[in-house]
Design an enzyme around this catalytic site. Structure first.
Site, short mmCIF file in Angstrom:
data_model
loop_
_atom_site.label_atom_id
_atom_site.label_comp_id
_atom_site.label_asym_id
_atom_site.label_seq_id
_atom_site.Cartn_x
_atom_site.Cartn_y
_atom_site.Cartn_z
CB CYS A 101 -0.82 0.95 -5.28
SG CYS A 101 -1.93 0.67 -3.88
CB CYS A 198 3.57 -0.17 1.79
SG CYS A 198 2.70 -1.08 0.48
#
Length: 368
Positions: A101, A198
């Site tokens: 990410c 997440c």
């Protein structure tokens, strides 16, 4: 400078944005919408990806007094992070989606767009420090608070990205950050940190992977076998439920002859075989790394008393010699490591300075 502050909705990014504004920068806050259906990702206000987090980030921006926008990067995030996570596990590897990410989203997609809009830098709430080196390059160092240090997950950043990055929290510990947030009137001062992945709503990585991978050929059941004898000790529902070094959840009925626990030593996704054995068989002292990324000048060899390799977020440092090759890096661990899986990241340090990183492609066990 014109600074774009990435605001996750947590306390760290809120204080980082406030510090950037207080330093005199022209700051604009953004929150990244990483799922078109936030309920499909983690639920509850945990610091990333939820509607509550977006609202928390907006309220923090209002208190700080900066403009605020939400950027939809859900398609890019799914392609570059979520799909990569699934592909890696399906191939029997253990990826770190936070590194991916940072590499693909926060310091590639976001930074590229920010520079295109006329911003000079992106500020985040990561705990790391940036310094100017003697050679004029920007160096990244560990944070003062080693317990919160996040330089490991930033080890994928190159010089062009570091030159346009700000990490305002690198000289502070988490207790001080929470106190500062409270003093500034930021309602996220006591908000819990996020720890889970997440996009896995309930924290059940194995269950999530089985559901998402569906009928992929490598997502079938298979045997759990003993490393020493080859004896089949049990069956499993899919290799995605395992990672190298795992001890819990094996559900093996037959105890080891010495009564000690068994650990996952190897995962073969094509045949579906999961090999288990004693902890000492997890020790490795040779690693092969691919896809290296360097924070500055590319070295030929990294060696010396201060050269270490970190193999997990918040993991131990291992003294090492790193040799750069045309096809990647060869890593000799002077301090053997346990439970290291292909797909994990190896991040290289010279003292507190981050030199670069690579993805582990293969490991070699210590000869006993």
């Amino acid at each position: 400078m014109k600074v774009l502050a990435a605001m996750s909705g947590g306390v760290d990014s809120a204080v980082a944005a406030a510090r950037a504004a207080e330093a005199g920068h022209d700051v604009t806050g953004i929150h990244l919408a990483l799922s078109r259906n936030p309920a499909s990702y983690r639920s509850g206000a945990r610091g990333c990806c939820t509607i509550e987090d977006s609202n928390d980030a907006r309220r923090a921006a209002d208190v700080i007094g900066i403009p605020f926008y939400v950027w939809d990067l859900s398609d890019r995030f799914h392609a570059d992070v979520v799909e990569d996570f699934m592909d890696e596990y399906a191939a029997g590897r253990t990826p770190n989606p936070c590194l991916r990410c940072n590499e693909k989203i926060k310091f590639a997609a976001v930074l590229d767009r920010a520079l295109g809009l006329g911003f000079d830098a992106v500020a985040t709430g990561h705990y790391a420090q940036l310094r100017s080196g003697a050679d004029g390059l920007i160096e990244m160092h560990r944070a003062v608070d080693h317990g919160k240090d996040q330089s490991y997950v930033l080890g994928v950043l190159d010089q062009s990205q570091l030159a346009h990055s700000l990490f305002p929290l690198g000289d502070t510990n988490k207790t001080a950050v929470r106190a500062e947030a409270a003093a500034r009137g930021l309602l996220v001062a006591d908000k819990p940190d996020s720890h889970d992945i997440c996009f896995v709503a309930d924290g059940d990585n194995a269950g999530w992977l089985r559901e998402k991978l569906g009928d992929r050929a490598t997502n079938h059941g298979g045997d759990i076998v003993d490393d020493a004898t080859g004896e089949v000790l049990g069956q499993h529902e899919g290799t995605v439920g395992f990672t190298i070094g795992q001890r819990k959840g094996l559900r093996i009925g037959t105890p080891a002859p010495d009564g000690k626990p068994r650990f996952v030593l190897d995962i073969e996704p094509v045949s579906g075989t999961v090999t288990v054995g004693p902890r000492e068989r997890l020790a490795v002292d040779r690693l092969t790394g691919i896809k290296p990324r360097w924070c500055g000048t590319v070295p030929e060899v990294l060696e010396g008393p201060d050269v270490t390799v970190q193999l997990r977020a918040h993991g131990d440092e291992h003294r090492a010699v790193v040799t750069v090759r045309d096809d990647g890096v060869a890593i000799e661990l002077l301090d053997p490591a346990h439970g290291i899986a292909p797909g994990q990241a190896a991040v290289f340090y010279d003292g507190s300075r981050v030199v670069g990183s690579a993805t582990i492609a293969a490991t070699q066990r210590v000869h006993t």
